[in-house]
Enzyme design. Structure first.
Site, PDB file in Angstrom:
ATOM      1  N   SER A 141       0.619  -1.249   0.083  1.00 32.98           N
ATOM      2  CA  SER A 141      -0.029  -0.138   0.016  1.00 32.98           C
ATOM      3  C   SER A 141       0.739   1.222  -0.002  1.00 32.98           C
ATOM      4  O   SER A 141       1.685   1.578   0.902  1.00 32.98           O
ATOM      5  CB  SER A 141      -1.127  -0.062   1.363  1.00 32.98           C
ATOM      6  OG  SER A 141      -1.799   1.262   0.985  1.00 32.98           O
ATOM      7  N   GLY A 171      -3.474   1.399  -3.665  1.00 31.85           N
ATOM      8  CA  GLY A 171      -3.925   2.497  -3.097  1.00 31.85           C
ATOM      9  C   GLY A 171      -3.866   3.843  -3.980  1.00 31.85           C
ATOM     10  O   GLY A 171      -3.942   3.798  -5.191  1.00 31.85           O
ATOM     11  N   HIS A 198       0.346  -0.672  -9.278  1.00 33.48           N
ATOM     12  CA  HIS A 198      -0.712  -0.208 -10.000  1.00 33.48           C
ATOM     13  C   HIS A 198      -0.092   1.337 -10.434  1.00 33.48           C
ATOM     14  O   HIS A 198       0.552   2.071  -9.677  1.00 33.48           O
ATOM     15  CB  HIS A 198      -1.650   0.346  -8.834  1.00 33.48           C
ATOM     16  CG  HIS A 198      -2.674  -0.810  -8.505  1.00 33.48           C
ATOM     17  ND1 HIS A 198      -2.521  -1.894  -7.746  1.00 33.48           N
ATOM     18  CD2 HIS A 198      -3.942  -1.235  -8.623  1.00 33.48           C
ATOM     19  CE1 HIS A 198      -3.269  -2.657  -7.399  1.00 33.48           C
ATOM     20  NE2 HIS A 198      -4.291  -2.151  -8.030  1.00 33.48           N
ATOM     21  N   GLU A 201      -3.271   4.654 -13.835  1.00 38.30           N
ATOM     22  CA  GLU A 201      -4.584   4.460 -13.228  1.00 38.30           C
ATOM     23  C   GLU A 201      -5.251   5.865 -13.146  1.00 38.30           C
ATOM     24  O   GLU A 201      -6.196   6.149 -13.781  1.00 38.30           O
ATOM     25  CB  GLU A 201      -4.848   3.534 -12.003  1.00 38.30           C
ATOM     26  CG  GLU A 201      -6.165   3.358 -11.790  1.00 38.30           C
ATOM     27  CD  GLU A 201      -6.541   2.429 -10.396  1.00 38.30           C
ATOM     28  OE1 GLU A 201      -5.633   2.407  -9.810  1.00 38.30           O
ATOM     29  OE2 GLU A 201      -7.705   1.909 -10.272  1.00 38.30           O
ATOM     30  N   HIS A 222      -3.120  -1.587 -14.530  1.00 42.09           N
ATOM     31  CA  HIS A 222      -4.009  -0.977 -15.221  1.00 42.09           C
ATOM     32  C   HIS A 222      -3.162  -0.337 -16.268  1.00 42.09           C
ATOM     33  O   HIS A 222      -3.446  -0.663 -17.386  1.00 42.09           O
ATOM     34  CB  HIS A 222      -4.320   0.405 -14.530  1.00 42.09           C
ATOM     35  CG  HIS A 222      -5.484   0.049 -13.250  1.00 42.09           C
ATOM     36  ND1 HIS A 222      -6.685  -0.380 -13.609  1.00 42.09           N
ATOM     37  CD2 HIS A 222      -5.224  -0.301 -11.993  1.00 42.09           C
ATOM     38  CE1 HIS A 222      -7.220  -0.698 -12.514  1.00 42.09           C
ATOM     39  NE2 HIS A 222      -6.433  -0.866 -11.396  1.00 42.09           N
ATOM     40  N   ASP A 280      -9.966  -6.610 -11.521  1.00 43.80           N
ATOM     41  CA  ASP A 280      -9.600  -5.744 -10.152  1.00 43.80           C
ATOM     42  C   ASP A 280     -10.374  -5.965  -9.026  1.00 43.80           C
ATOM     43  O   ASP A 280      -9.928  -6.759  -7.995  1.00 43.80           O
ATOM     44  CB  ASP A 280      -9.772  -4.366 -10.580  1.00 43.80           C
ATOM     45  CG  ASP A 280      -8.665  -3.233  -9.935  1.00 43.80           C
ATOM     46  OD1 ASP A 280      -7.979  -3.839  -9.151  1.00 43.80           O
ATOM     47  OD2 ASP A 280      -9.088  -2.039 -10.072  1.00 43.80           O
ATOM     48  N   ASP A 281     -11.846  -5.609  -9.116  1.00 44.17           N
ATOM     49  CA  ASP A 281     -12.603  -5.612  -7.815  1.00 44.17           C
ATOM     50  C   ASP A 281     -13.804  -6.160  -8.247  1.00 44.17           C
ATOM     51  O   ASP A 281     -14.887  -5.246  -8.389  1.00 44.17           O
ATOM     52  CB  ASP A 281     -12.408  -4.461  -7.082  1.00 44.17           C
ATOM     53  CG  ASP A 281     -11.327  -3.666  -6.847  1.00 44.17           C
ATOM     54  OD1 ASP A 281     -10.820  -4.343  -5.709  1.00 44.17           O
ATOM     55  OD2 ASP A 281     -10.671  -2.989  -7.578  1.00 44.17           O
TER      56      ASP A 281
END
Ligand code: HPA
Ligand code: ZN
Length: 346
Positions: A141, A171, A198, A201, A222, A280-281
């Site tokens: 993170s 994050g 990441h 993005e 991303h 991703d989610d």
């Protein structure tokens, strides 16, 4: 090909997913169960809708952390295991590299070893039941500072759990620039861990360049903003550094693209960039891996052959051995050809 045949084909073909956050797999009704367990009542429809509404990455991250707060004891992690079990089955995912972000859990007293042992024991059961391998990448993170990230890395190094194959940096890309974490990623690399970041993005291509040049990122999560930097596209294509593209996620966080049909992933692919497709989610963005393949086929101009290539790219970009990659890719071809043989009119 119509939607029904497409879903049938995609269900038949084994796939990999390499950008998937564990905490974001439990479906909304399961998250409501978790909420009831920690607060004594269910969320109302309005509260649920509010939880899953966001207009940018920062808003999404707040929701993500609200869900993490609902995990009140290590045993709650079983909700993740059950959800992943159903998710990999529904999508015929046979190999997954998944993020686990421990920071907010550790801050409220979770034990790292106990948590990781619960998760990895659960994933082992999924392997026995479904034949799907699920590895963990610890998201150290960027939202809580460098010391916190190094602390997370120290826990990983102390653990020596072979199911943890690397570290990632999720994050806020805007408030936690990659370059701040160079020392942490240096240490991870020296210890033999894989590194993913990441980037691109919510920030322009400089952020991806920092992730690659300063953090040794082996893959970029991303990478959307690469599409607006022609020289960098050439470099990515030449280096064959994989992007973990998550189209629907990018629509929800609204930075570079507002509609799926305008997503630049096809341009990147056509220019030779190494593309993989991920969700991703899934529960936050109401999308499954097969849905995401349908989106790129139906709305972004990818051909069926392109889809087959991208499915294989998921394995090729993963952190397994070359022999395993070849074996999985052969299985993709086998299932693909078998499906067409049994559907001659498709
Ligand atoms: N970006 C950054 N952090 C995240 C994401 C994301 O898309 N999903 C979960 N944590
Ligand atoms: Zn992510």
């Amino acid at each position: 090909m119509d939607k029904r045949d497409f879903y049938s084909l995609l269900k038949a073909v084994p796939k990999a997913e390499i950008h998937l956050h564990q905490e974001a797999v439990p479906e909304r009704k399961i998250i409501n169960k978790l909420y009831k367990k920690c607060s004594g009542r269910e969320m109302t429809e309005v509260e649920l809708n509010n939880l899953f509404s966001y207009s940018d990455l920062e808003g999404f991250l707040q929701s993500f952390m609200s869900v993490q707060r609902m995990f009140t004891e290590e045993k709650d992690l079983r909700f993740i295991i059950d959800a992943l079990d159903s998710y990999v089955h529904a999508n015929n995912i046979v190999y997954a590299e998944t993020f686990f972000a421990p920071t907010s859990l550790l801050k409220k007293g979770f034990d790292f070893t106990y948590s990781i042992n619960i998760l990895t024991a659960g994933f082992k059961k999924i392997k026995e039941k479904r034949g799907c391998t699920i590895k963990t990448i610890v998201d150290v993170s960027r939202s809580f500072g460098v010391e916190n990230a190094q602390h997370n890395l120290d826990l990983v190094l102390h653990e020596k759990n072979p199911e943890i194959i690397g570290i990632g940096l999720g994050g806020s890309e805007t408030f936690g620039p990659a370059r701040d974490f160079a020392s942490v990623f240096d240490n991870a690399k020296k210890a033999g861990l894989h590194t993913v970041v990441h980037a691109g993005e919510t920030e322009d291509s400089w952020s991806m360049k920092d992730a690659i040049n300063l953090l040794h990122a082996e893959r970029i999560g991303h990478g959307t903003s690469a599409a607006y930097d022609e020289d960098f596209i050439k470099e990515l294509a030449q280096r064959q550094l994989p992007l973990e593209v998550c189209p629907t996620s990018n629509i929800f966080t609204k930075k570079y693209v507002k509609e799926l049909k305008d997503h630049p992933v096809k341009q990147l692919f056509d220019k030779g960039v190494f593309i993989t497709i991920n969700t991703d989610d899934p529960s936050f963005f109401k999308v499954s891996l097969i849905d995401e393949y349908w989106n790129i086929y139906k709305l972004m101009g990818f051909s069926l052959e392109n889809i087959r290539t991208i499915i294989k790219n998921g394995f090729r970009a993963s952190f397994i051995s070359q022999e395993e990659k070849d074996a999985y890719c052969a299985k993709v071809d086998e299932a693909w050809n078998a499906w067409f043989e049994s559907h001659p009119k498709a």
